[in-house]
Design an enzyme around this catalytic site. Structure first.
Site, PDB file in Angstrom:
ATOM      1  N   GLU A   1      -6.428  -7.519  -0.292  1.00  0.00           N
ATOM      2  CA  GLU A   1      -5.030  -7.573   0.142  1.00  0.00           C
ATOM      3  C   GLU A   1      -4.974  -7.494   1.665  1.00  0.00           C
ATOM      4  O   GLU A   1      -5.253  -6.455   2.253  1.00  0.00           O
ATOM      5  CB  GLU A   1      -4.242  -6.420  -0.475  1.00  0.00           C
ATOM      6  CG  GLU A   1      -4.288  -6.391  -1.992  1.00  0.00           C
ATOM      7  CD  GLU A   1      -3.968  -5.015  -2.537  1.00  0.00           C
ATOM      8  OE1 GLU A   1      -2.791  -4.612  -2.473  1.00  0.00           O
ATOM      9  OE2 GLU A   1      -4.895  -4.339  -3.013  1.00  0.00           O
TER      10      GLU A   1
ATOM     11  N   HIS B   1      -0.898  -9.358  -4.267  1.00  0.00           N
ATOM     12  CA  HIS B   1      -1.769  -8.490  -5.070  1.00  0.00           C
ATOM     13  C   HIS B   1      -2.494  -9.286  -6.152  1.00  0.00           C
ATOM     14  O   HIS B   1      -2.521  -8.878  -7.317  1.00  0.00           O
ATOM     15  CB  HIS B   1      -0.945  -7.369  -5.698  1.00  0.00           C
ATOM     16  CG  HIS B   1      -1.708  -6.087  -5.884  1.00  0.00           C
ATOM     17  ND1 HIS B   1      -2.908  -6.032  -6.559  1.00  0.00           N
ATOM     18  CD2 HIS B   1      -1.433  -4.817  -5.490  1.00  0.00           C
ATOM     19  CE1 HIS B   1      -3.329  -4.780  -6.582  1.00  0.00           C
ATOM     20  NE2 HIS B   1      -2.461  -4.021  -5.936  1.00  0.00           N
ATOM     21  N   ALA B   2      -3.105 -10.398  -5.780  1.00  0.00           N
ATOM     22  CA  ALA B   2      -3.895 -11.161  -6.737  1.00  0.00           C
ATOM     23  C   ALA B   2      -5.164 -10.397  -7.102  1.00  0.00           C
ATOM     24  O   ALA B   2      -5.822  -9.805  -6.240  1.00  0.00           O
ATOM     25  CB  ALA B   2      -4.255 -12.525  -6.164  1.00  0.00           C
TER      26      ALA B   2
ATOM     27  N   ASP C   1     -11.218   1.487  -2.871  1.00  0.00           N
ATOM     28  CA  ASP C   1      -9.766   1.313  -2.790  1.00  0.00           C
ATOM     29  C   ASP C   1      -9.358   1.715  -1.381  1.00  0.00           C
ATOM     30  O   ASP C   1      -8.610   2.666  -1.175  1.00  0.00           O
ATOM     31  CB  ASP C   1      -9.055   2.169  -3.843  1.00  0.00           C
ATOM     32  CG  ASP C   1      -7.591   1.759  -4.039  1.00  0.00           C
ATOM     33  OD1 ASP C   1      -7.137   0.823  -3.347  1.00  0.00           O
ATOM     34  OD2 ASP C   1      -6.903   2.376  -4.871  1.00  0.00           O
TER      35      ASP C   1
ATOM     36  N   HIS D   1       3.380   0.293  -2.808  1.00  0.00           N
ATOM     37  CA  HIS D   1       3.821  -1.104  -2.887  1.00  0.00           C
ATOM     38  C   HIS D   1       5.338  -1.261  -2.921  1.00  0.00           C
ATOM     39  O   HIS D   1       5.881  -2.057  -3.670  1.00  0.00           O
ATOM     40  CB  HIS D   1       3.188  -1.783  -4.097  1.00  0.00           C
ATOM     41  CG  HIS D   1       1.694  -1.890  -4.016  1.00  0.00           C
ATOM     42  ND1 HIS D   1       1.034  -2.002  -2.810  1.00  0.00           N
ATOM     43  CD2 HIS D   1       0.731  -1.894  -4.978  1.00  0.00           C
ATOM     44  CE1 HIS D   1      -0.275  -2.082  -3.042  1.00  0.00           C
ATOM     45  NE2 HIS D   1      -0.483  -2.011  -4.334  1.00  0.00           N
TER      46      HIS D   1
ATOM     47  N   ASN E   1       0.819  -1.195   0.000  1.00  0.00           N
ATOM     48  CA  ASN E   1       0.000   0.000   0.000  1.00  0.00           C
ATOM     49  C   ASN E   1       0.868   1.266   0.000  1.00  0.00           C
ATOM     50  O   ASN E   1       2.022   1.231  -0.411  1.00  0.00           O
ATOM     51  CB  ASN E   1      -1.010  -0.001   1.149  1.00  0.00           C
ATOM     52  CG  ASN E   1      -2.359   0.551   0.719  1.00  0.00           C
ATOM     53  OD1 ASN E   1      -2.446   1.666   0.236  1.00  0.00           O
ATOM     54  ND2 ASN E   1      -3.398  -0.232   0.892  1.00  0.00           N
ATOM     55  N   ARG E   2       0.322   2.373   0.486  1.00  0.00           N
ATOM     56  CA  ARG E   2       0.956   3.679   0.287  1.00  0.00           C
ATOM     57  C   ARG E   2       1.636   4.225   1.540  1.00  0.00           C
ATOM     58  O   ARG E   2       1.179   3.977   2.655  1.00  0.00           O
ATOM     59  CB  ARG E   2      -0.082   4.695  -0.208  1.00  0.00           C
ATOM     60  CG  ARG E   2      -0.581   4.387  -1.606  1.00  0.00           C
ATOM     61  CD  ARG E   2      -1.756   5.274  -2.010  1.00  0.00           C
ATOM     62  NE  ARG E   2      -2.096   5.036  -3.410  1.00  0.00           N
ATOM     63  CZ  ARG E   2      -2.905   4.062  -3.829  1.00  0.00           C
ATOM     64  NH1 ARG E   2      -3.467   3.248  -2.951  1.00  0.00           N
ATOM     65  NH2 ARG E   2      -3.151   3.910  -5.114  1.00  0.00           N
TER      66      ARG E   2
END
Length: 388
Positions: A353, A216-217, A288, A146, A120-121
């Site tokens: 995730e 991250h599927a 998201d 990521h 993530n961020r």
């Protein structure tokens, strides 16, 4: 759907190029409303190469039911995941590419990858560890996403397969991507005989650092290549989520889901509320967001998704405190280079995730992602498939 001849080819491994039909062919001129699933075609030979002096291959795990998962040690990416539908036919439920070169393209959406060092961020790519400021690579506007441009998604892992288990190891050097400490990571994929894909993460460091690993599927339980996931039915065991600003960085608030489009405590289709007027949906261009998972035990799923088309259901189990639900808002469908020539349009996949929260190093009230020397980072997530 997979015919008997192609099923036999896959299970026996008799062909280098594997071709299965998930739900009929999809031509390039089909509209996004056409829910037919594209033909999957994976050139396994294209994954057999060397990158930066390291061997890359495609590994396949098969269980007693014929379900299978194919994983490349380039980024630890899940390339295909074939599970039985309500008719017993095998259906690929993850998006991806049919050859390695497409996974190496700049800007590809992290299909199936191991994400690290930080899932993530991180706001502005800045964080502080042990009183020292660090700057990670910026690869998402003003933020780091990521792990940055040198994230695990583009690294070659050392692989070892033992039957239905694949072990992947990688050592991230001190300073790689701007992160402190030499970090040794092991990710173990196991395909069980009850059609569950287990992902176990372990890591150690020689210096204080931050770490937040995930996968991250991109899933579509209608079948990879189907044009939408808005009819997939989702339930998330979370009373709150973390609102974000316009650059998708959490504000620090834990907001109750009740009375908002983010209430998935009772199962509903992903599309039910996705287009309502809501500031958070506008910021994310859909879902998201990180969901704050309610405490659960190993036998209780934190999320469940199902498809009325295929009858395939997926249960998610994790030891992580958060779950990033992403509704495929940045998929464009502009090219047809997916498996079998599929185009992956807007909202044709979702991600769940499992993770610690985004920007945790800069949010003191969030669960810590600090890892110290002498500690062992351990977490496990399971995606279990069944038929309803």
């Amino acid at each position: 759907m997979m015919n008997l001849r192609n099923s036999a080819l896959i299970l026996a491994g008799l062909a280098t190029c594997i071709a299965v039909s998930c739900a009929g062919p999809q031509s390039a001129d089909k509209s996004a409303k056409d829910s037919s699933t594209a033909t999957l075609s994976i050139d396994t030979a294209s994954f057999d190469t060397t990158i930066n002096g390291k061997s890359v291959k495609l590994y396949k795990l098969v269980n007693k039911n014929g379900a299978s998962v194919s994983i490349t040690n380039y980024g630890g990416r899940i390339v295909s995941l074939l599970v039985p539908d309500k008719s017993g036919k095998l259906t690929d439920v993850v998006l991806g590419y049919q050859n390695l070169k497409d996974y190496q393209k700049k800007g590809e959406p992290y299909f199936g990858a191991i994400i690290g060092r930080y899932g993530n961020r991180i706001a502005n790519g800045k964080f502080t560890v042990a009183g020292k400021a660090y700057q990670a690579d910026l690869n998402d506007g003003v933020n780091t996403l990521h792990g940055g441009s040198k994230g695990f998604f583009g690294q070659v892992f050392t692989a070892s397969q033992n039957g239905q288990t694949l072990s992947l190891e990688y050592t991230s050097a001190d300073g790689e991507g701007g992160y402190p400490g030499t970090v040794s990571v092991t990710v173990v994929y196991t395909l069980t005989d009850d059609n569950a894909l287990e992902i176990a993460y372990t890591a150690k460091t020689d210096k204080e650092t931050i770490l937040n690993l995930t996968n991250h599927a991109y899933f579509n339980l209608n079948g990879a290549g189907d044009s939408t996931i808005l009819d997939n039915v989702l339930q998330i065991n979370a009373d709150a989520f973390t609102p974000v600003n316009k650059t998708l960085i959490p504000t620090g608030e834990l907001k109750p889901v009740k009375g908002t489009p983010f209430d998935f405590l009772t199962a509903k289709t992903i599309g039910k509320d996705i287009n309502v007027t809501d500031e958070q949906l506008a910021n994310g261009k859909g879902y998201d967001h990180n969901f704050v998972l309610n405490k659960s035990n190993a036998t209780t799923p934190v999320a469940t998704v199902s498809s009325t088309k295929t009858g395939i259901a997926m249960e998610v189990y994790t030891s992580e405190p958060g779950l990033q639900f992403y509704s495929g808002n940045f998929l464009t469908g502009q090219t047809h280079d997916g498996k079998g020539g599929a185009a992956y349009p807007l909202r044709s996949a979702f991600c769940l995730e499992t993770q610690h929260f985004p920007d945790s190093p800069n949010q003191p009230t969030f669960p810590s992602t600090l890892l110290k020397p002498g500690q062992t980072y351990q977490t496990k997530t399971t995606y279990k498939f069944l038929v309803k």
